[in-house]
Design an enzyme around this catalytic site. Structure first.
Site, mmCIF file in Angstrom:
data_model
loop_
_atom_site.group_PDB
_atom_site.id
_atom_site.type_symbol
_atom_site.label_atom_id
_atom_site.label_comp_id
_atom_site.label_asym_id
_atom_site.label_seq_id
_atom_site.Cartn_x
_atom_site.Cartn_y
_atom_site.Cartn_z
ATOM 1 N N ALA A 59 0.882 -1.136 -0.168
ATOM 2 C CA ALA A 59 0.044 0.077 -0.001
ATOM 3 C C ALA A 59 0.813 1.384 0.069
ATOM 4 C CB ALA A 59 -0.958 -0.014 1.320
ATOM 5 N N THR A 108 3.134 -7.873 3.449
ATOM 6 C CA THR A 108 3.302 -8.050 1.933
ATOM 7 C C THR A 108 4.202 -9.225 1.362
ATOM 8 O OG1 THR A 108 2.748 -5.803 1.658
ATOM 9 C CG2 THR A 108 3.578 -6.918 -0.395
ATOM 10 N N TYR A 127 5.250 -11.797 2.859
ATOM 11 C CA TYR A 127 4.769 -13.169 3.094
ATOM 12 C C TYR A 127 3.473 -13.706 2.318
ATOM 13 C CZ TYR A 127 8.285 -13.014 6.600
ATOM 14 O OH TYR A 127 9.475 -12.394 7.100
ATOM 15 N N GLN A 147 1.078 -15.426 0.063
ATOM 16 C CA GLN A 147 1.489 -16.570 -0.807
ATOM 17 C C GLN A 147 0.481 -16.823 -2.203
ATOM 18 O OE1 GLN A 147 1.568 -20.125 1.572
ATOM 19 N NE2 GLN A 147 3.172 -19.364 2.796
ATOM 20 N N GLY A 148 -0.554 -16.856 -2.023
ATOM 21 C CA GLY A 148 -1.644 -17.076 -2.851
ATOM 22 C C GLY A 148 -1.743 -16.511 -4.175
ATOM 23 N N GLU A 165 -9.003 -19.674 -4.997
ATOM 24 C CA GLU A 165 -9.129 -19.844 -3.440
ATOM 25 C C GLU A 165 -10.456 -20.012 -3.088
ATOM 26 O OE1 GLU A 165 -6.358 -17.164 -1.936
ATOM 27 O OE2 GLU A 165 -4.805 -17.758 -3.210
ATOM 28 N N HIS A 210 -6.790 -17.484 9.433
ATOM 29 C CA HIS A 210 -6.495 -18.411 8.178
ATOM 30 C C HIS A 210 -6.868 -19.719 8.630
ATOM 31 C CE1 HIS A 210 -5.140 -20.200 4.649
ATOM 32 N NE2 HIS A 210 -4.847 -19.021 3.776
ATOM 33 N N ARG A 251 -13.360 -18.527 4.218
ATOM 34 C CA ARG A 251 -12.575 -18.620 5.242
ATOM 35 C C ARG A 251 -13.335 -18.859 6.575
ATOM 36 N NH1 ARG A 251 -7.339 -15.189 3.668
ATOM 37 N NH2 ARG A 251 -6.920 -16.446 1.969
ATOM 38 N N HIS A 301 -4.884 -13.809 11.081
ATOM 39 C CA HIS A 301 -4.224 -13.743 9.493
ATOM 40 C C HIS A 301 -4.540 -12.380 8.910
ATOM 41 C CE1 HIS A 301 -2.859 -14.861 5.701
ATOM 42 N NE2 HIS A 301 -4.169 -14.591 5.210
ATOM 43 N N GLU A 345 -3.985 -2.883 4.757
ATOM 44 C CA GLU A 345 -4.688 -3.665 5.790
ATOM 45 C C GLU A 345 -5.232 -2.738 6.934
ATOM 46 O OE1 GLU A 345 -2.825 -7.456 6.515
ATOM 47 O OE2 GLU A 345 -4.161 -7.799 8.311
ATOM 48 N N ARG A 370 -13.224 -11.037 4.593
ATOM 49 C CA ARG A 370 -12.501 -10.846 3.182
ATOM 50 C C ARG A 370 -12.554 -11.954 2.554
ATOM 51 N NH1 ARG A 370 -6.842 -11.173 1.691
ATOM 52 N NH2 ARG A 370 -6.543 -12.406 3.654
ATOM 53 N N SER A 418 -6.957 -8.518 -0.686
ATOM 54 C CA SER A 418 -6.207 -7.491 0.153
ATOM 55 C C SER A 418 -5.030 -6.830 -0.746
ATOM 56 C CB SER A 418 -5.511 -7.922 1.578
ATOM 57 O OG SER A 418 -4.946 -8.989 1.636
ATOM 58 N N LEU A 419 -4.322 -7.673 -1.357
ATOM 59 C CA LEU A 419 -3.146 -6.918 -2.170
ATOM 60 C C LEU A 419 -3.995 -6.086 -3.104
ATOM 61 C CD1 LEU A 419 -0.961 -10.224 -2.638
ATOM 62 C CD2 LEU A 419 -0.490 -8.183 -1.280
HETATM 63 P P1 FAD Z 1 2.226 -4.457 5.252
HETATM 64 O O1 FAD Z 1 2.653 -5.000 3.945
HETATM 65 O O2 FAD Z 1 2.072 -5.156 6.287
HETATM 66 O O3 FAD Z 1 3.181 -3.176 5.463
HETATM 67 C C1 FAD Z 1 3.217 -2.575 6.666
HETATM 68 C C2 FAD Z 1 4.343 -1.541 6.846
HETATM 69 O O4 FAD Z 1 4.169 -0.656 7.915
HETATM 70 C C3 FAD Z 1 5.787 -2.037 7.017
HETATM 71 O O5 FAD Z 1 6.657 -1.578 6.265
HETATM 72 C C4 FAD Z 1 5.858 -1.844 8.691
HETATM 73 O O6 FAD Z 1 7.406 -1.686 8.884
HETATM 74 C C5 FAD Z 1 5.199 -0.462 8.734
HETATM 75 N N1 FAD Z 1 5.118 -0.053 9.989
HETATM 76 C C6 FAD Z 1 4.041 -0.401 10.823
HETATM 77 N N2 FAD Z 1 3.936 0.341 11.894
HETATM 78 C C7 FAD Z 1 4.600 1.476 11.821
HETATM 79 C C8 FAD Z 1 5.195 2.343 12.525
HETATM 80 N N3 FAD Z 1 4.567 2.401 13.895
HETATM 81 N N4 FAD Z 1 6.461 3.084 12.191
HETATM 82 C C9 FAD Z 1 6.803 2.850 10.993
HETATM 83 N N5 FAD Z 1 6.459 2.079 10.231
HETATM 84 C C10 FAD Z 1 5.680 1.322 10.454
HETATM 85 N N6 FAD Z 1 -3.154 -10.921 0.672
HETATM 86 C C11 FAD Z 1 -3.648 -11.411 -0.480
HETATM 87 O O7 FAD Z 1 -4.287 -10.674 -1.084
HETATM 88 N N7 FAD Z 1 -3.076 -12.220 -1.046
HETATM 89 C C12 FAD Z 1 -2.342 -13.112 -0.422
HETATM 90 O O8 FAD Z 1 -1.947 -14.429 -1.024
HETATM 91 C C13 FAD Z 1 -2.116 -13.054 0.958
HETATM 92 N N8 FAD Z 1 -1.332 -13.853 1.621
HETATM 93 C C14 FAD Z 1 -0.971 -13.592 2.701
HETATM 94 C C15 FAD Z 1 -0.017 -14.541 3.465
HETATM 95 C C16 FAD Z 1 0.543 -14.142 4.812
HETATM 96 C C17 FAD Z 1 1.592 -15.125 5.516
HETATM 97 C C18 FAD Z 1 -0.035 -12.991 5.329
HETATM 98 C C19 FAD Z 1 0.576 -12.425 6.721
HETATM 99 C C20 FAD Z 1 -0.812 -12.281 4.738
HETATM 100 C C21 FAD Z 1 -1.392 -12.527 3.494
HETATM 101 N N9 FAD Z 1 -2.054 -11.758 2.723
HETATM 102 C C22 FAD Z 1 -2.576 -11.966 1.406
HETATM 103 C C23 FAD Z 1 -2.708 -10.257 3.244
HETATM 104 C C24 FAD Z 1 -1.657 -9.208 2.459
HETATM 105 O O9 FAD Z 1 -0.583 -9.614 2.525
HETATM 106 C C25 FAD Z 1 -1.534 -8.047 3.245
HETATM 107 O O10 FAD Z 1 -2.706 -7.760 4.056
HETATM 108 C C26 FAD Z 1 -1.035 -6.784 2.824
HETATM 109 O O11 FAD Z 1 0.302 -7.104 2.330
HETATM 110 C C27 FAD Z 1 -0.926 -5.583 3.615
HETATM 111 O O12 FAD Z 1 0.035 -4.630 2.958
HETATM 112 P P2 FAD Z 1 0.030 -3.304 3.571
HETATM 113 O O13 FAD Z 1 0.914 -2.335 2.704
HETATM 114 O O14 FAD Z 1 -1.162 -2.676 4.164
HETATM 115 O O15 FAD Z 1 1.172 -3.484 4.874
HETATM 116 C C1 SIN Z 2 -3.226 -17.745 1.048
HETATM 117 O O1 SIN Z 2 -2.327 -17.625 0.172
HETATM 118 O O2 SIN Z 2 -4.039 -18.732 1.417
HETATM 119 C C2 SIN Z 2 -3.664 -16.244 1.725
HETATM 120 C C3 SIN Z 2 -4.280 -15.490 0.589
HETATM 121 C C4 SIN Z 2 -5.115 -14.185 1.374
HETATM 122 O O3 SIN Z 2 -4.679 -14.130 2.604
HETATM 123 O O4 SIN Z 2 -5.613 -13.704 0.812
#
Ligand code: FAD
Ligand code: SIN
Length: 539
Positions: A13, A43, A45, A47-48, A115, A243, A290, A351, A375, A386, A391-392
Site C-alpha cells: 500500500a 506483503t 509473506y 503466498q496465494g 481460493e 486463516h 474462510r 491472519h 490492511e 475478506r 487485500s493485495l
Molecule cells: P504491510 O505489507 O504489512 O506493511 C506495513 C508496513 O508498515 C511495514 O513496512 C511496517 O514496518 C510499517 N509500519 C507499521 N507500523 C509502523 C510504525 N509504527 N512506524 C513505522 N512503520 C510502521 N493477501 C492477498 O491478497 N493475497 C495473498 O496471497 C495473501 N497472503 C498472505 C499470506 C500471509 C502469510 C500474510 C501474513 C498475509 C497475506 N495476505 C494476502 C494479506 C496481505 O499480505 C496483507 O494484507 C498486505 O500485504 C498488507 O499490505 P500493507 O501495505 O497494508 O501492509
Molecule cells: C493464502 O494464500 O491462502 C492467503 C491468501 C490471502 O490471505 O488472501
C-alpha cells in the site's frame, strides 16, 4: 524534518502510493518510513496471489463482485466493491509494468489459481511467494525515483494534531488535522518530529495481538492505535480473519502459512480419523469462504480433542505441487513432512484485520491531511469477511486513489501552519523529561504474552458474552499498567508495540461486544443469528 508527502509503511500500500505520487510530482519530496527493514512487511509473506478479473471468457466483474459480497456477509460497501473489482486489473497491469512477474501457463497466458469463496480461477501468483515478488518489484522501482527517500528503522509513535498545540481534541471535534508525526529513531533512540503536508498511514495488520498468527512481528496495529488516540474513526475491528490452514508447529511464531491455493488445487482437509469433514459444513467443501472453514476446523479440533487437523495432498500430482508450491514443499520437507506421503498438520491462525481506520472511497480518514490504505484501513471492501487474495488488490487500488486525491490537496496545504480557524503556533518537540530507562524488560514481555493469551482464549474464532467481558477486564488491567510504564520510562519499540496492541485488543473486544449477532468472522454463541440491523461498528 519536513516533507511534502509522508508515507508510513513500506508494504504494497505505502509503496504503491509513494511511487505514484513521486512520479506525478517530481518537484515534491516523498518520504517513506518504516520501523524495520524495508521488506519486512505482511506483503512479503503473501503466498496465494492477487485476485483480479483477467480472463473474459471465464470471468467477469459481476462474478468477482458477487463473490466479494457473499464473503462479506452483508456488510460490504457495494460501491467500494465495484470500484476495487473494476479498477483492479489496471493496477495489476501497472505492477507487471514495474517488473512483477506472475506465473504463466505453457501457452503463455497467466496461470490463474483458485481460493476459497471464488467461483472461478482468477488469482495471479508467483509460485507460492507472490508477495515477495511484488515487494521486490516495488522496492526496485522506487530506487529509480530520486525524490523518494526511504528510511528504515524509524518507528512512528503518534500523529501530530491540534492536541499537540494545546487544543482540546475529542471524538466530537470535526476539524482534526494531521501535521506530521513523532517518530522514534531506532538507531539513535531519539524522538524526531517530521512535519508533512500529506501523511499516509500504510502500517498493515495487527495479527500479533493473538498468540498464533501468520503475521510477522511488525504487525502490531500501530496505525489503528495512533488514529484512535488522535480521536479519529476506527471501524469493524471485531472482524479478525483466521486463516484455516497455518502449519501446526507449537512454539513457532509467526506460523508458516499453507496457502489456500493448495486446497484450490485439490488439497483436502481431514480430521484425526481421516474423515474429509468439510462436506458436513458447506456444499463448497474445502473451498468455502474462510470464516466457514476456520470455524469447521475449530469445531473438529474441539470435538476430537486435538490441536490440529490435517491437509491431505497425497493424491495430488507431486510434480505439479512442487512447481506451484516450492516454498511449502521445502518447508514441509525441512520438518520431516513429505507431502506426497504424509498429511500436513494444520490449524487456524489469526491472519487479517478486515476492519481498521475508517476511510472514504478516496482513502481519506476522518482526520484532515491523513490518508490510510492497505490492511490498516477499513474501506468497506471486506465487510464482515475478506475474500481471499482481495487485500493485495485493495492495497493497490486505494494506494492509487489516495494518490489521486492528495495530488489535488497538496497544493492547498502548508507545512506546520495549521489551517482551519487561523490557529498558529510551533509544534512542540517530544517531551520526555522525568522519564527513566526501563529497568525490567519482563514487565513488557510478560504483558505481551498475557495479552496474546487473553485474545486467543477469549476473543478467537468462537466468542461468548462472558468471554468478552472477561477479556475486557484483563485488558483494562494491562492498559493501566502499560500506561504507567509509558509515562515513566523512555519509550522503546517494545513498549510502543505493546501499548498499541493493547489498544487494538480493546477495539476488537469493544466491537465484538457491540455486535449482538453472528456475522461473517464474528461468531458469538450467545447471539448465533444475524441481526436484521446491518451496520458497521464505528469506535
Ligand atoms: P504491510 O505489507 O504489512 O506493511 C506495513 C508496513 O508498515 C511495514 O513496512 C511496517 O514496518 C510499517 N509500519 C507499521 N507500523 C509502523 C510504525 N509504527 N512506524 C513505522 N512503520 C510502521 N493477501 C492477498 O491478497 N493475497 C495473498 O496471497 C495473501 N497472503 C498472505 C499470506 C500471509 C502469510 C500474510 C501474513 C498475509 C497475506 N495476505 C494476502 C494479506 C496481505 O499480505 C496483507 O494484507 C498486505 O500485504 C498488507 O499490505 P500493507 O501495505 O497494508 O501492509
Ligand atoms: C493464502 O494464500 O491462502 C492467503 C491468501 C490471502 O490471505 O488472501
Amino acid at each position: 524534518m519536513q516533507t511534502d508527502f509522508l508515507v508510513i509503511g513500506s508494504g504494497i500500500a505505502g509503496l504503491t502510493y509513494a511511487l505514484k505520487v513521486a512520479e506525478a510530482r517530481p518537484d515534491k519530496h516523498v518520504t517513506v518510513i518504516t520501523k524495520a527493514q524495508a521488506d519486512e512487511t505482511n506483503t512479503k509473506y503473501a503466498q496465494g496471489g492477487i485476485a483480479g478479473v483477467w480472463d473474459d471468457d471465464t470471468d467477469s466483474f459481476d462474478k468477482h463482485i458477487e463473490d466479494t459480497l457473499i464473503a462479506g456477509d452483508g456488510l460490504c460497501n457495494t460501491e467500494v466493491v465495484e470500484i476495487v473489482v473494476k479498477e483492479g486489473p489496471q493496477r495489476i497491469r501497472e505492477i507487471i509494468d514495474w517488473g512483477a512477474r506472475f506465473d504463466k501457463d505453457p501457452d503463455g497466458d497467466y496461470s490463474l489459481g483458485k481460493e476459497g469463496g471464488h467461483s472461478v480461477n482468477r488469482i495471479l501468483h508467483h509460485k507460492d511467494v507472490t508477495g515477495k515478488e511484488m515487494e521486490r518489484a516495488l522496492l526496485q522501482k522506487i530506487q529509480s525515483l530520486p525524490n523518494i527517500q526511504l528510511i528504515n528503522y524509524w518507528f512512528v509513535v503518534d500523529i501530530i494534531t491540534q492536541h499537540h498545540l494545546g487544543y482540546l481534541v475529542t471524538k466530537a471535534t470535526l476539524d482534526i488535522e494531521c501535521y506530521g508525526v513523532y517518530v522514534l529513531n531506532l538507531r539513535t533512540n531519539s524522538i524526531e518530529k517530521i512535519l508533512s503536508k500529506v501523511t499516509v498511514l500504510a502500517t498493515g495488520g495487527n495479527g500479533q495481538v493473538y498468540r498464533t498468527t501468520t503475521n510477522p512481528k511488525i504487525a502490531t496495529g500501530d496505525g489503528v492505535a495512533m488514529v484512535y488516540r488522535a480521536k479519529g474513526r476506527i471501524e469493524n475491528m471485531e472482524f479478525i480473519q483466521f486463516h484455516p490452514t497455518a502449519l501446526f508447529q507449537p512454539g513457532v511464531s509467526p506460523s508458516f502459512l499453507i496457502t489456500e491455493a493448495v486446497r484450490g488445487d485439490g488439497g483436502i482437509l481431514r480430521n484425526k480419523n481421516g474423515e474429509a469433514f468439510m462436506e458436513r459444513y458447506d456444499e463448497r467443501k474445502d473451498l468455502a469462504p474462510r470464516d466457514i472453514v476456520a470455524r469447521a476446523i475449530d469445531n473438529e479440533m474441539k470435538k476430537g480433542g486435538t490441536e490440529h487437523v490435517y491437509l491431505d495432498c497425497r493424491h495430488m500430482d507431486i510434480d505439479k505441487f512442487k512447481h506451484h508450491f516450492p516454498n511449502i514443499y521445502e518447508k514441509c520437507l525441512s520438518i520431516g513432512i513429505d507431502v506426497s506421503q504424509h498429511m500436513i498438520p494444520v490449524a487456524p491462525a489469526a491472519h487479517y484485520s478486515c476492519g481498521g481506520i475508517k476511510t472514504d472511497e478516496m482513502g481519506r480518514t476522518s482526520i484532515r491531511n491523513l490518508y490510510a490504505c492497505g490492511e490498516c484501513a477499513s474501506t468497506g471492501l471486506h465487510g464482515a469477511n475478506r475474500l481471499a487474495s482481495n487485500s493485495l488488490l485493495e492495497a493497490m487500488v486505494f494506494g492509487h486513489r489516495a494518490y489521486l486525491d492528495s495530488l489535488e490537496e497538496v497544493n492547498k496545504m502548508e507545512i506546520s501552519s495549521p489551517t482551519g480557524g487561523g490557529r498558529e503556533g510551533a509544534i512542540p518537540d517530544w517531551h520526555d523529561v522525568g522519564t527513566s530507562e526501563p529497568k525490567e524488560m519482563i514487565l513488557i514481555t510478560q504483558s505481551l504474552k498475557e495479552l496474546q493469551l487473553v485474545m486467543s482464549d477469549y476473543v478467537g474464532i468462537v466468542r461468548t458474552d462472558v468471554r468478552l467481558a472477561r477479556a475486557m477486564k484483563r485488558l483494562d488491567l494491562l492498559y493501566h499498567e502499560t500506561e504507567d510504564l509509558y509515562r515513566t520510562t523512555h519509550v522503546s519499540s517494545y513498549l510502543l508495540e505493546l501499548r498499541n496492541l493493547i489498544t487494538v485488543g480493546y477495539l476488537i473486544v469493544k466491537g465484538a461486544e457491540f455486535r449482538k449477532e453472528s456475522r461473517g468472522l464474528h461468531y458469538n454463541t450467545d447471539h448465533p443469528a444475524k441481526s436484521h440491523l446491518v451496520e458497521n461498528i464505528v469506535l
